[in-house]
Design a protein around this motif. Structure first.
Motif, PDB file in Angstrom:
ATOM      1  N   ALA A 101      39.932  37.784  36.403  1.00  0.00           N
ATOM      2  CA  ALA A 101      39.626  37.893  37.831  1.00  0.00           C
ATOM      3  C   ALA A 101      38.331  38.681  37.994  1.00  0.00           C
ATOM      4  O   ALA A 101      38.349  39.863  38.300  1.00  0.00           O
ATOM      5  CB  ALA A 101      40.767  38.589  38.556  1.00  0.00           C
ATOM      6  N   PRO A 102      37.177  38.027  37.789  1.00  0.00           N
ATOM      7  CA  PRO A 102      35.912  38.751  37.860  1.00  0.00           C
ATOM      8  C   PRO A 102      35.587  39.211  39.276  1.00  0.00           C
ATOM      9  O   PRO A 102      36.128  38.698  40.251  1.00  0.00           O
ATOM     10  CB  PRO A 102      34.884  37.735  37.361  1.00  0.00           C
ATOM     11  N   GLU A 103      34.723  40.165  39.366  1.00  0.00           N
ATOM     12  CA  GLU A 103      34.254  40.694  40.643  1.00  0.00           C
ATOM     13  C   GLU A 103      33.574  39.581  41.430  1.00  0.00           C
ATOM     14  O   GLU A 103      32.689  38.905  40.916  1.00  0.00           O
ATOM     15  CB  GLU A 103      33.270  41.840  40.383  1.00  0.00           C
ATOM     16  N   PRO A 104      33.968  39.361  42.689  1.00  0.00           N
ATOM     17  CA  PRO A 104      33.370  38.264  43.468  1.00  0.00           C
ATOM     18  C   PRO A 104      31.861  38.397  43.647  1.00  0.00           C
ATOM     19  O   PRO A 104      31.150  37.404  43.677  1.00  0.00           O
ATOM     20  CB  PRO A 104      34.069  38.356  44.827  1.00  0.00           C
ATOM     21  N   ALA A 105      31.364  39.604  43.760  1.00  0.00           N
ATOM     22  CA  ALA A 105      29.931  39.793  43.983  1.00  0.00           C
ATOM     23  C   ALA A 105      29.116  39.650  42.703  1.00  0.00           C
ATOM     24  O   ALA A 105      27.890  39.706  42.753  1.00  0.00           O
ATOM     25  CB  ALA A 105      29.676  41.162  44.603  1.00  0.00           C
ATOM     26  N   ALA A 106      29.781  39.448  41.567  1.00  0.00           N
ATOM     27  CA  ALA A 106      29.052  39.344  40.305  1.00  0.00           C
ATOM     28  C   ALA A 106      28.165  38.095  40.261  1.00  0.00           C
ATOM     29  O   ALA A 106      27.193  38.052  39.509  1.00  0.00           O
ATOM     30  CB  ALA A 106      30.026  39.333  39.134  1.00  0.00           C
TER      31      ALA A 106
END
Length: 127
Positions: A101-106
């Motif tokens: 679940a990566p950071e959305p802003a990445a």
């Protein structure tokens, strides 16, 4: 190698922090515990002590194997402590969670829109 050493010096020598002042800052903020108690920078640690260190979102629990006044290369610093199995499992689980679940802003590699980009967006919205 010695018997006891200040916890701020040990954290610096074991390469948990880049400078002693960063180690002292983390200790004063309550992010370092020795044997379950909140530490002060001058607290002595020796072989067998259990240290909990929190850096960002990374929590580690390590057992002191040795003390060293000098900051050596990373492989030598790694020999100053053993990470507990529970700490290793928790760290690996957190890494797996971050991977799934990566950071959305990445994905925003380019940053904020420029003035030109905003004008184009405004034109697109008006039409």
């Amino acid at each position: 190698m010695e018997d006891k050493l200040r916890v701020d010096k040990w954290l610096w020598a074991a390469r948990f922090f880049k400078t002693r002042s960063l180690a002292v800052e983390a200790i004063n903020k309550g992010r370092v515990h020795v044997n379950g108690q909140q530490a002060k920078p001058a607290r002595d640690v020796g072989a067998g002590d259990l240290i909990d260190v929190r850096r960002g979102d990374l929590d580690m629990t390590v057992r002191v194997r040795a003390v060293s006044k000098v900051r050596g290369p990373a492989p030598v610093a790694r020999e100053l402590y053993d990470e507990t199995p529970e700490s290793v499992a928790a760290r690996e689980k957190a890494a797996e969670t971050r991977r799934l679940a990566p950071e959305p802003a990445a994905d925003l590699a380019e940053g904020r829109p420029t003035k030109r980009d905003r004008r184009l967006i405004d034109r697109w919205r008006q039409s």
